[in-house]
Design an enzyme around this catalytic site. Structure first.
Site, PDB file in Angstrom:
ATOM      1  N   ALA A  71      26.821 -32.641  38.257  1.00  0.00           N
ATOM      2  CA  ALA A  71      28.262 -32.454  38.451  1.00  0.00           C
ATOM      3  C   ALA A  71      28.969 -33.792  38.655  1.00  0.00           C
ATOM      4  O   ALA A  71      30.134 -33.943  38.275  1.00  0.00           O
ATOM      5  CB  ALA A  71      28.525 -31.515  39.621  1.00  0.00           C
ATOM      6  N   THR A  72      28.292 -34.757  39.255  1.00  0.00           N
ATOM      7  CA  THR A  72      28.931 -36.069  39.436  1.00  0.00           C
ATOM      8  C   THR A  72      29.351 -36.628  38.079  1.00  0.00           C
ATOM      9  O   THR A  72      30.494 -37.062  37.893  1.00  0.00           O
ATOM     10  CB  THR A  72      27.953 -37.057  40.126  1.00  0.00           C
ATOM     11  OG1 THR A  72      27.648 -36.541  41.421  1.00  0.00           O
ATOM     12  CG2 THR A  72      28.539 -38.443  40.243  1.00  0.00           C
ATOM     13  N   ASN A 154      31.838 -27.870  49.511  1.00  0.00           N
ATOM     14  CA  ASN A 154      30.431 -28.054  49.848  1.00  0.00           C
ATOM     15  C   ASN A 154      30.163 -28.263  51.342  1.00  0.00           C
ATOM     16  O   ASN A 154      29.023 -28.414  51.742  1.00  0.00           O
ATOM     17  CB  ASN A 154      29.863 -29.236  49.058  1.00  0.00           C
ATOM     18  CG  ASN A 154      30.744 -30.452  49.134  1.00  0.00           C
ATOM     19  OD1 ASN A 154      31.904 -30.417  48.732  1.00  0.00           O
ATOM     20  ND2 ASN A 154      30.217 -31.541  49.670  1.00  0.00           N
ATOM     21  N   GLN A 182      29.445 -25.800  43.516  1.00  0.00           N
ATOM     22  CA  GLN A 182      28.957 -24.907  44.578  1.00  0.00           C
ATOM     23  C   GLN A 182      29.214 -23.438  44.268  1.00  0.00           C
ATOM     24  O   GLN A 182      28.805 -22.578  45.049  1.00  0.00           O
ATOM     25  CB  GLN A 182      29.620 -25.274  45.917  1.00  0.00           C
ATOM     26  CG  GLN A 182      29.259 -26.634  46.448  1.00  0.00           C
ATOM     27  CD  GLN A 182      27.821 -26.711  46.977  1.00  0.00           C
ATOM     28  OE1 GLN A 182      27.146 -25.703  47.146  1.00  0.00           O
ATOM     29  NE2 GLN A 182      27.352 -27.920  47.218  1.00  0.00           N
ATOM     30  N   SER A 202      26.462 -27.911  38.077  1.00  0.00           N
ATOM     31  CA  SER A 202      25.257 -28.632  38.469  1.00  0.00           C
ATOM     32  C   SER A 202      24.111 -27.638  38.593  1.00  0.00           C
ATOM     33  O   SER A 202      24.277 -26.582  39.202  1.00  0.00           O
ATOM     34  CB  SER A 202      25.496 -29.317  39.816  1.00  0.00           C
ATOM     35  OG  SER A 202      24.322 -29.944  40.261  1.00  0.00           O
ATOM     36  N   HIS A 204      21.128 -28.034  40.188  1.00  0.00           N
ATOM     37  CA  HIS A 204      20.330 -27.972  41.430  1.00  0.00           C
ATOM     38  C   HIS A 204      21.037 -27.273  42.588  1.00  0.00           C
ATOM     39  O   HIS A 204      20.495 -27.177  43.688  1.00  0.00           O
ATOM     40  CB  HIS A 204      19.836 -29.368  41.838  1.00  0.00           C
ATOM     41  CG  HIS A 204      20.852 -30.280  42.449  1.00  0.00           C
ATOM     42  ND1 HIS A 204      20.959 -30.432  43.808  1.00  0.00           N
ATOM     43  CD2 HIS A 204      21.785 -31.093  41.907  1.00  0.00           C
ATOM     44  CE1 HIS A 204      21.910 -31.328  44.069  1.00  0.00           C
ATOM     45  NE2 HIS A 204      22.429 -31.731  42.931  1.00  0.00           N
ATOM     46  N   THR A 241      19.398 -39.237  24.761  1.00  0.00           N
ATOM     47  CA  THR A 241      18.488 -38.168  24.339  1.00  0.00           C
ATOM     48  C   THR A 241      18.514 -37.019  25.346  1.00  0.00           C
ATOM     49  O   THR A 241      18.389 -37.243  26.544  1.00  0.00           O
ATOM     50  CB  THR A 241      17.048 -38.728  24.226  1.00  0.00           C
ATOM     51  OG1 THR A 241      17.071 -39.801  23.291  1.00  0.00           O
ATOM     52  CG2 THR A 241      16.065 -37.664  23.771  1.00  0.00           C
ATOM     53  N   CYS A 328      26.976 -41.938  57.536  1.00  0.00           N
ATOM     54  CA  CYS A 328      26.649 -43.082  58.372  1.00  0.00           C
ATOM     55  C   CYS A 328      27.202 -44.328  57.700  1.00  0.00           C
ATOM     56  O   CYS A 328      26.922 -44.578  56.532  1.00  0.00           O
ATOM     57  CB  CYS A 328      25.140 -43.176  58.511  1.00  0.00           C
ATOM     58  SG  CYS A 328      24.690 -43.704  60.135  1.00  0.00           S
TER      59      CYS A 328
END
Ligand code: PMP
Length: 382
Positions: A71-72, A154, A182, A202, A204, A241, A328
């Site tokens: 998705a990025t 998300n 999502q 996406s 995953h 590819t 972080c």
């Protein structure tokens, strides 16, 4: 069998055994889909089969699906590619609108377009995490090229009123992009009903493999300019590819999700209800941060007043996988911009944890997860 409980499915979902088995089979294929021989034809056949399964899941034509690495990349292709298309074809439209709670891959991509002259405007969200449609409507004007609004956030699981936002956008002749990373496989998506021009996907996040996704481009929408140029794969929009096993895994996950949409939703909702009932019974102090806003089945975020989310997460981290939206930065914990834009203070935002149950979680896990959390919170409170 994992020796921990994983309810952090906003981050990534487990790979479904069916998708894995299909991928194993595809890994033993040799062909490059562009090759002019039987091996190439077999690879191409598997890719087209997957494209068909993915398009079926969202009500698209298979020719409207363009594979990317996730998705990025799909978000980059849509926003940058349309921005560049606009410079060449719609010069008077120099405004791009996103929401305050988009994924970084939308926010950073949109902001990068200011370098080529775009005015990037962020639409606010209400306290429950849904986009403020009144404000959005005021921001969209005849100079708007593109509006980008996610389907499901998300960090909160909140479902956005995409249908209304598309209508407002099209009234001004602007294009609409939706990051549905999502939502895929969790909600029934019909691109024809929604009338979105672009939709990012996406694998995953819906029980497929990492490293593969797609951009849906409506047949009648302008094509974004390619961001990867080279051999001209994916009809010139994304050279490189095609990774046949990943695409096959994505297709298998999509096919499976289409058949399990309702069962998955009922299952995850049941587990989250059980989990929350256990917290209630133990009189844990918490609040659902999205109030009554609709969320995807099994996905939500909770605030535990006056306790640090990161302390909870690290206390349970060996047995229970949960996370917060904080990042972080040079050793300091920066609270999530999503929670901040919903009106939570820094301190409140630092007390929010997100949870997401999947098809593969069990009722026993939901029960066990609640017990682990209850124990950690009572230890931190005392
Ligand atoms: N958009 C949203 C809403 C997401 O949740 C994610 C993944 N966290 C992405 C985009 C990026 O997806 P990918 O990992 O496939 O690049």
């Amino acid at each position: 069998m994992a020796n921990y409980i994983y309810i952090d499915n906003f981050s990534t979902t487990p790979l479904s055994p069916y998708a894995l088995s299909q991928m194993k089979d595809a890994f033993s294929l040799t062909g490059n889909a562009a090759s002019p021989h039987i091996a190439g034809a077999q690879a191409l056949f598997r890719i087209n089969e997957a494209r068909e399964n993915i398009s079926n899941l969202i009500g698209a034509l298979s020719s409207e699906i363009f594979f990317t690495s996730g998705a990025t990349e799909a978000n980059n292709l849509a926003l940058r590619g349309i921005g560049q298309w606009g410079i060449l074809n719609a010069k008077e439209r120099n405004r791009i609108i996103i929401s305050d709670i988009e994924h970084k891959s939308v926010i950073e991509t949109a902001l990068s377009l200011t370098d080529i002259g775009f005015d990037v405007v962020k639409a606010p969200v209400l306290h429950d995490g849904t986009i403020d449609l009144v404000q959005l409507n005021e921001l969209i004007n005849d100079q708007t090229l593109l509006v980008s609004l996610m389907y499901v956030n998300n960090e909160t699981g909140v479902i956005q009123p995409v249908w209304d936002a598309v209508r407002m956008t099209h009234q001004h002749g602007a294009l609409f992009h939706c990051d549905a990373a999502q939502a895929l496989g969790k909600l029934s998506i019909d691109v024809l009903e929604l009338e979105v021009d672009y939709l990012s996907l996406s694998a995953h996040k819906c029980y497929g493999p990492m490293g593969i996704g797609a951009l849906y481009i409506a047949a009648d929408a302008p094509k974004p300019l390619a961001q990867n140029v080279g051999g001209g794969q994916e009809r010139g929009l994304r050279s490189g590819t095609e990774p046949v096993p990943l695409i096959v895994g994505f297709g298998a996950a999509a096919q499976e999700a289409a058949g399990k949409l309702v069962d998955d939703a009922v299952h995850s909702a049941r587990l989250s209800a059980h989990f929350l009932a256990k917290l209630d019974a133990a009189q844990v102090e918490y609040r659902r941060i999205s109030g009554d806003a609709p969320t995807i089945p099994g996905g939500f975020a909770l605030i535990f007043p006056n306790i640090s989310a990161d302390e909870i997460i690290s206390k349970v981290s060996k047995t229970l996988c949960i996370s917060s939206g904080s990042a972080c930065n040079k050793g300091a914990v920066v609270p999530s911009y999503v929670f901040k834009s919903m009106g939570f203070s820094d301190e409140e935002a630092r007390s929010i944890v997100r949870f997401s149950f999947s098809r593969f979680n069990t009722l026993e896990e939901a029960e066990q997860a609640s017990l682990i959390l209850i124990e950690a919170i009572s230890a931190l409170r005392s």
